[in-house]
Design an enzyme around this catalytic site. Sequence first.
Site, PDB file in Angstrom:
ATOM      1  N   ASP A 108      -1.357  13.418  14.290  1.00 36.70           N
ATOM      2  CA  ASP A 108      -1.417  14.799  13.786  1.00 36.70           C
ATOM      3  C   ASP A 108      -0.606  14.935  12.506  1.00 36.70           C
ATOM      4  OD1 ASP A 108      -2.964  15.509  15.952  1.00 36.70           O
ATOM      5  OD2 ASP A 108      -1.300  16.378  17.093  1.00 36.70           O
TER       6      ASP A 108
ATOM      7  N   SER B  70       0.836  -1.196   0.000  1.00 38.27           N
ATOM      8  CA  SER B  70       0.000   0.000   0.000  1.00 38.27           C
ATOM      9  C   SER B  70       0.879   1.258   0.000  1.00 38.27           C
ATOM     10  CB  SER B  70      -0.958  -0.048   1.195  1.00 38.27           C
ATOM     11  OG  SER B  70      -2.025   0.858   1.040  1.00 38.27           O
TER      12      SER B  70
ATOM     13  N   HIS C 249      -7.388  -6.056   0.205  1.00 33.44           N
ATOM     14  CA  HIS C 249      -6.242  -5.152   0.230  1.00 33.44           C
ATOM     15  C   HIS C 249      -5.134  -5.655   1.155  1.00 33.44           C
ATOM     16  CE1 HIS C 249      -3.982  -1.520  -0.263  1.00 33.44           C
ATOM     17  NE2 HIS C 249      -4.149  -1.135   0.984  1.00 33.44           N
TER      18      HIS C 249
END
Length: 266
Positions: free
Chosen positions: A178, A87, A237
């Site tokens: 974040d 990925s 996936h």
Amino acid sequence: MTVALNHVDTGGQGVPLIVVHGLLGSADNWRSHVKQWQERWRVVAVDLRNHGRSPHVEGMSYTEMAEDLLALMDQLAIERAHLLGHSMGGKVVVSLALLAPRRVASLIVADIAPQAYGHDHDAVFAGLRRLQEGQPANRREADALLAEHVEERATRLFLATNLQRGETGGLELRIGLDQIEAGYDEIMRAPAGEGAFTGPTLVLRGGRSHYVTDDKLPALREVLSNARVQTLEEAGHWLHAEQPEAFQAAVNDFLSLQEGGRSLSE
């Protein structure tokens, strides 16, 4: 500035296999595979920046992540390596191959094409934020918090691999959430670098996944010109977790071909 990546190095001789996880994954996800591969190869499994036990820093571009990986190769005195990425990690290893092709013996790209993708992680980020706010005491509480936003249990179990016991005794996320959210637009972009990688390449895709569909193959081969595409029909996936034996066999066969010095066309 590059980041000193946390990594596991099994040691051994020959051209190493470097394993790179996907978004919100870590080297820990590959433990069972590494245990098998280390019987034949030196394996280095990494935590990318803002993932696993690696430092939290600003910037999630593929150039930055590929340079982190190159810096690790230099640190470990690895001149050339077989690179396996799943990925987002697949885009990282493709970026490295385009930016520094002489450092790459071969590529294994797991269920990703070298292109931009649309945004589809809103529910996942919302679930992770809920985890942060909820400060769960145990994994059952963590799963309940995630379930407010993430319906699929398999996805929740995967996300829960990012939990660790905090100083106060509760569970907390070890990822740089974040920084990952701030860099999400960069993560969804195409890999860094230009032109095509002409070295031996295996693209493994899940038959139940939408990430590497047939319509993406012409553009894929413009970037990975020597790619052999192999489909694990019963996998989605997370093909390495859903079909681990078939995934192992495909990687082993491909690496054995490279050891024998034969081209993919033979």
